[in-house]
Design an enzyme around this catalytic site. Structure first.
Site, mmCIF file in Angstrom:
data_model
loop_
_atom_site.group_PDB
_atom_site.id
_atom_site.type_symbol
_atom_site.label_atom_id
_atom_site.label_comp_id
_atom_site.label_asym_id
_atom_site.label_seq_id
_atom_site.Cartn_x
_atom_site.Cartn_y
_atom_site.Cartn_z
ATOM 1 N N TYR A 197 -74.686 -80.586 -25.096
ATOM 2 C CA TYR A 197 -74.266 -80.210 -23.811
ATOM 3 C C TYR A 197 -73.762 -78.711 -23.796
ATOM 4 C CZ TYR A 197 -73.267 -85.211 -23.884
ATOM 5 O OH TYR A 197 -73.118 -86.388 -23.871
ATOM 6 N N PHE A 198 -74.204 -78.064 -22.748
ATOM 7 C CA PHE A 198 -73.515 -76.522 -22.187
ATOM 8 C C PHE A 198 -72.223 -76.857 -21.636
ATOM 9 C CE2 PHE A 198 -75.714 -73.509 -24.612
ATOM 10 C CZ PHE A 198 -76.730 -74.363 -25.475
ATOM 11 N N LYS A 234 -68.478 -82.185 -34.721
ATOM 12 C CA LYS A 234 -69.800 -82.722 -34.064
ATOM 13 C C LYS A 234 -71.020 -82.404 -34.851
ATOM 14 C CE LYS A 234 -68.242 -84.179 -29.787
ATOM 15 N NZ LYS A 234 -68.625 -85.339 -29.469
ATOM 16 N N TYR A 250 -63.379 -78.606 -34.069
ATOM 17 C CA TYR A 250 -64.041 -79.565 -33.178
ATOM 18 C C TYR A 250 -65.615 -79.512 -33.324
ATOM 19 C CZ TYR A 250 -66.384 -80.672 -28.652
ATOM 20 O OH TYR A 250 -67.020 -80.998 -27.812
ATOM 21 N N ASP A 295 -61.418 -99.084 -30.129
ATOM 22 C CA ASP A 295 -61.332 -97.717 -30.501
ATOM 23 C C ASP A 295 -62.390 -97.349 -31.560
ATOM 24 O OD1 ASP A 295 -60.294 -95.768 -32.233
ATOM 25 O OD2 ASP A 295 -58.388 -95.845 -31.192
ATOM 26 N N SER A 344 -57.692 -93.290 -24.043
ATOM 27 C CA SER A 344 -56.777 -92.501 -24.571
ATOM 28 C C SER A 344 -56.827 -90.965 -23.707
ATOM 29 C CB SER A 344 -57.003 -91.971 -25.865
ATOM 30 O OG SER A 344 -58.502 -91.566 -26.391
ATOM 31 N N ASN A 345 -57.869 -90.807 -22.774
ATOM 32 C CA ASN A 345 -58.062 -89.577 -22.102
ATOM 33 C C ASN A 345 -58.845 -89.981 -20.853
ATOM 34 O OD1 ASN A 345 -57.564 -86.818 -21.916
ATOM 35 N ND2 ASN A 345 -59.680 -86.334 -22.272
ATOM 36 N N SER A 393 -72.430 -80.635 -28.709
ATOM 37 C CA SER A 393 -71.916 -79.633 -27.862
ATOM 38 C C SER A 393 -72.581 -78.256 -28.296
ATOM 39 C CB SER A 393 -70.320 -79.442 -28.064
ATOM 40 O OG SER A 393 -70.112 -78.323 -27.588
ATOM 41 N N ALA A 394 -72.796 -77.194 -27.417
ATOM 42 C CA ALA A 394 -73.231 -76.136 -27.634
ATOM 43 C C ALA A 394 -72.317 -75.279 -28.732
ATOM 44 C CB ALA A 394 -73.343 -75.319 -26.479
HETATM 45 P P1 NAD Z 1 -63.585 -87.366 -21.651
HETATM 46 O O1 NAD Z 1 -62.220 -87.289 -22.593
HETATM 47 O O2 NAD Z 1 -63.314 -87.508 -20.262
HETATM 48 O O3 NAD Z 1 -64.046 -88.648 -22.354
HETATM 49 C C1 NAD Z 1 -64.210 -89.262 -23.669
HETATM 50 C C2 NAD Z 1 -63.762 -90.585 -23.622
HETATM 51 O O4 NAD Z 1 -63.768 -91.250 -24.784
HETATM 52 C C3 NAD Z 1 -62.360 -91.190 -22.961
HETATM 53 O O5 NAD Z 1 -62.817 -91.933 -21.834
HETATM 54 C C4 NAD Z 1 -61.616 -91.512 -24.087
HETATM 55 O O6 NAD Z 1 -60.659 -92.395 -23.627
HETATM 56 C C5 NAD Z 1 -62.435 -91.865 -25.016
HETATM 57 N N1 NAD Z 1 -61.998 -92.074 -26.369
HETATM 58 C C6 NAD Z 1 -61.274 -90.946 -27.053
HETATM 59 N N2 NAD Z 1 -61.294 -91.448 -28.270
HETATM 60 C C7 NAD Z 1 -61.374 -92.674 -28.455
HETATM 61 C C8 NAD Z 1 -61.704 -93.522 -29.519
HETATM 62 N N3 NAD Z 1 -60.882 -93.180 -30.520
HETATM 63 N N4 NAD Z 1 -61.874 -94.762 -29.249
HETATM 64 C C9 NAD Z 1 -62.588 -95.065 -27.898
HETATM 65 N N5 NAD Z 1 -62.596 -94.171 -27.091
HETATM 66 C C10 NAD Z 1 -62.084 -92.941 -27.068
HETATM 67 O O7 NAD Z 1 -64.472 -86.569 -22.133
HETATM 68 P P2 NAD Z 1 -66.073 -85.816 -21.617
HETATM 69 O O8 NAD Z 1 -65.940 -84.631 -20.909
HETATM 70 O O9 NAD Z 1 -66.540 -87.008 -20.726
HETATM 71 O O10 NAD Z 1 -66.910 -85.932 -23.001
HETATM 72 C C11 NAD Z 1 -67.542 -86.936 -23.825
HETATM 73 C C12 NAD Z 1 -68.141 -86.528 -24.939
HETATM 74 O O11 NAD Z 1 -69.038 -85.226 -24.498
HETATM 75 C C13 NAD Z 1 -67.228 -86.098 -25.830
HETATM 76 O O12 NAD Z 1 -67.664 -86.685 -27.131
HETATM 77 C C14 NAD Z 1 -67.104 -84.608 -25.972
HETATM 78 O O13 NAD Z 1 -66.855 -84.351 -27.055
HETATM 79 C C15 NAD Z 1 -68.613 -84.164 -25.763
HETATM 80 N N6 NAD Z 1 -68.735 -83.109 -24.939
HETATM 81 C C16 NAD Z 1 -68.027 -82.759 -23.862
HETATM 82 C C17 NAD Z 1 -68.113 -81.411 -23.156
HETATM 83 C C18 NAD Z 1 -67.434 -80.876 -21.828
HETATM 84 O O14 NAD Z 1 -67.446 -79.913 -21.590
HETATM 85 N N7 NAD Z 1 -67.041 -82.044 -21.399
HETATM 86 C C19 NAD Z 1 -68.950 -80.421 -23.858
HETATM 87 C C20 NAD Z 1 -69.605 -80.905 -25.048
HETATM 88 C C21 NAD Z 1 -69.486 -82.091 -25.490
HETATM 89 C C1 UD1 Z 2 -64.908 -74.948 -24.177
HETATM 90 C C2 UD1 Z 2 -64.857 -75.023 -25.617
HETATM 91 C C3 UD1 Z 2 -66.053 -75.938 -26.113
HETATM 92 C C4 UD1 Z 2 -66.023 -77.460 -25.575
HETATM 93 C C5 UD1 Z 2 -66.072 -77.300 -24.041
HETATM 94 C C6 UD1 Z 2 -65.619 -78.537 -23.347
HETATM 95 C C7 UD1 Z 2 -63.766 -73.348 -26.658
HETATM 96 C C8 UD1 Z 2 -64.065 -71.945 -27.329
HETATM 97 N N1 UD1 Z 2 -64.955 -74.079 -26.247
HETATM 98 O O1 UD1 Z 2 -66.042 -74.328 -23.864
HETATM 99 O O2 UD1 Z 2 -66.319 -76.143 -27.651
HETATM 100 O O3 UD1 Z 2 -67.353 -78.065 -25.783
HETATM 101 O O4 UD1 Z 2 -64.916 -76.338 -23.596
HETATM 102 O O5 UD1 Z 2 -64.301 -78.969 -23.699
HETATM 103 O O6 UD1 Z 2 -62.586 -73.700 -26.400
HETATM 104 N N2 UD1 Z 2 -61.957 -69.314 -18.978
HETATM 105 C C9 UD1 Z 2 -61.093 -68.543 -18.172
HETATM 106 N N3 UD1 Z 2 -59.784 -69.009 -17.801
HETATM 107 C C10 UD1 Z 2 -59.557 -70.365 -18.163
HETATM 108 C C11 UD1 Z 2 -60.385 -71.210 -18.878
HETATM 109 C C12 UD1 Z 2 -61.632 -70.579 -19.176
HETATM 110 O O7 UD1 Z 2 -61.148 -67.359 -18.207
HETATM 111 O O8 UD1 Z 2 -58.560 -70.810 -17.692
HETATM 112 C C13 UD1 Z 2 -63.344 -68.727 -19.420
HETATM 113 C C14 UD1 Z 2 -63.693 -68.774 -20.840
HETATM 114 O O9 UD1 Z 2 -63.089 -67.755 -21.379
HETATM 115 C C15 UD1 Z 2 -65.117 -69.068 -20.812
HETATM 116 C C16 UD1 Z 2 -65.370 -69.610 -19.742
HETATM 117 O O10 UD1 Z 2 -64.467 -69.529 -18.763
HETATM 118 O O11 UD1 Z 2 -65.528 -67.606 -20.759
HETATM 119 C C17 UD1 Z 2 -65.600 -71.010 -20.058
HETATM 120 O O12 UD1 Z 2 -64.483 -71.570 -20.356
HETATM 121 P P1 UD1 Z 2 -64.388 -73.102 -20.836
HETATM 122 O O13 UD1 Z 2 -64.652 -73.973 -19.648
HETATM 123 O O14 UD1 Z 2 -63.131 -73.359 -21.425
HETATM 124 O O15 UD1 Z 2 -65.792 -73.833 -21.480
HETATM 125 P P2 UD1 Z 2 -66.178 -73.158 -22.860
HETATM 126 O O16 UD1 Z 2 -65.194 -72.039 -23.564
HETATM 127 O O17 UD1 Z 2 -67.519 -72.776 -22.893
#
Ligand code: NAD
Ligand code: UD1
Length: 354
Positions: A194-195, A170, A166, A76, A52-53, A142-143
């Site tokens: 994750y940060f 988590k 969200y 799914d 889906s993403n 997630s952080a």
């Molecule tokens: P992503 O969207 O690239 O990957 C998520 C994957 O899950 C995708 O391939 C999507 O198709 C699949 N998916 C979504 N809904 C589904 C469903 N109902 N059934 C089966 N598959 C499904 O995101 P990512 O950045 O790789 O993140 C992976 C995980 O880490 C997520 O759970 C996200 O919440 C968590 N996370 C991500 C971040 C970040 O900054 N990227 C930070 C903290 C936590």
């Molecule tokens: C965000 C989400 C967090 C999620 C993570 C991964 C929020 C409040 N937090 O983290 O829950 O786990 O993404 O999907 O949405 N920034 C800009 N301009 C931009 C984008 C971001 O200035 O166009 C700044 C933000 O204000 C922040 C920093 O960049 O200070 C990082 O932002 P981002 O990459 O979106 O991560 P988080 O906000 O930490």
């Protein structure tokens, strides 16, 4: 091998090899990079995803990079029947559960969707894992679960007060796993908070391919550099930080992928429910990130200051001593690697996986 029998060990003690791992959400950003590291470390990988993403092309490219075929099953996590069938069919020893939704803004508009996928999906995966006698479950947290009140650097014992659906989805999923582990101690559970993952595999062959306009900082920066967008909106320069912009703990996605492999190998030999921060342990501001990107890539990234984004915290960075102590893992890549690898991916794949 099933959890009652323990995991396979190589001749050298303490090195777990050849684990069969089911990766939910494995075609996504963090999942695809983790699949690559798992295969590199000799583990066997099967992916389940509803794409889906994401795109299956990511895993095709991981297969090419590793010269190893990886099966991708359509599924799914909201369907218990389907996830039960996938686990029965694949008999994994470990499950790494990435599948989920990750947009804070979308979660405010559609909280039900987030609880259904992130909480309900995790319950389905965990129950299927128990039923299928899986030994280890790792969960992508997630952080964001810490919310605004935490003092920095934040450690795993800090209060959890997420400020949006969200983050709550988590946190509640973490609780489900904690309770299931308490009732079923043989299921070893690792939660990774994750940060801010950024960057791409150094080959530039796989990377982050967000659908639509990126909400996160670094994918947006890369697209400004590529000319897709004219400038970066910096969300606020009036925080109480040195340059007034938000501070985050950016971590290279290959470091994060490696952390999953190391934690999975550790959990294969250690029972219980454990939570680890995964970051670098240092905070970097928005303007510092932009400036590193410009210096390393030589590309220009115009910025304009706009009001703060609702829900943003000023500062977020991890205390990473627990993962270093328990697992012996710490991040290796520097900021310059993150921005160079991000740009390598972006410039080689201007349309992402399309
Ligand atoms: P992503 O969207 O690239 O990957 C998520 C994957 O899950 C995708 O391939 C999507 O198709 C699949 N998916 C979504 N809904 C589904 C469903 N109902 N059934 C089966 N598959 C499904 O995101 P990512 O950045 O790789 O993140 C992976 C995980 O880490 C997520 O759970 C996200 O919440 C968590 N996370 C991500 C971040 C970040 O900054 N990227 C930070 C903290 C936590
Ligand atoms: C965000 C989400 C967090 C999620 C993570 C991964 C929020 C409040 N937090 O983290 O829950 O786990 O993404 O999907 O949405 N920034 C800009 N301009 C931009 C984008 C971001 O200035 O166009 C700044 C933000 O204000 C922040 C920093 O960049 O200070 C990082 O932002 P981002 O990459 O979106 O991560 P988080 O906000 O930490």
């Amino acid at each position: 091998m099933k959890r009652s029998e323990g995991m396979k060990l190589s001749p050298a003690p303490d090195i777990v090899v050849g684990v069969k791992v089911l990766v939910t959400g494995g075609t996504g950003y963090i999942g695809s990079h983790t699949c690559l590291r798992l295969v590199e470390e000799g583990h066997e990988v099967v992916v389940v995803d509803n794409v889906s993403n994401s795109s299956i092309e990511s895993i095709k490219r991981v297969s090419q990079l590793t010269d190893t075929h990886i099966d991708v099953l359509e599924g799914d996590v909201r369907s218990k029947t389907r996830i039960d069938a996938v686990i029965a069919e694949t008999s994994p020893e470990a499950v790494i559960h990435f599948a989920g939704l990750k947009s804070v803004a979308e979660s405010v508009r559609f909280p039900d969707k987030y609880y259904e996928t992130n909480l309900g999906g995790t319950l389905n995966v965990a129950r299927a894992a128990l039923q299928g006698n899986v030994a280890v479950v790792l969960f992508s947290s997630s952080a964001t679960v810490y919310g605004e009140s935490a003092s920095m650097p934040v450690d795993e014992g800090a209060a959890t007060e997420p400020t949006n659906p969200y983050g709550r989805s988590k946190l509640y999923a973490e609780s489900v796993l904690r309770d299931l582990n308490a009732a079923n101690p043989a299921l070893s559970v690792g939660v990774l908070r994750y940060f801010n993952p950024v960057g791409a595999h150094p080959s530039g062959v796989i990377g982050e391919d967000p659908r639509g306009t990126p909400a996160n900082l670094m994918p947006y920066v890369a697209r400004v550099a590529a000319g897709t967008y004219p400038e970066l909106s910096v969300y606020g320069d009036d925080y109480s930080t040195a340059d007034g912009t938000g501070i985050r703990d950016y971590i290279h996605v290959m470091d994060l992928a490696d952390a999953h492999v190391k934690v999975m190998e550790y959990k294969a030999e250690n029972s219980g429910f454990e939570t680890w921060n995964v970051g670098r342990g240092s905070g970097v501001s928005v303007l510092e990130m932009v400036s590193r990107f410009q210096e390393v890539t030589g590309k220009s990234v115009p910025t304009k200051i706009v009001p703060r984004r609702a829900g943003d915290v000023a500062v977020s960075f991890a205390n990473v001593s627990r993962i270093a102590r328990d697992i012996g893992w710490s991040a290796k890549y520097e900021l310059d690697d993150m921005v160079a690898d991000l740009w390598h991916w972006q410039s080689q794949n201007p349309e992402g996986y399309e």
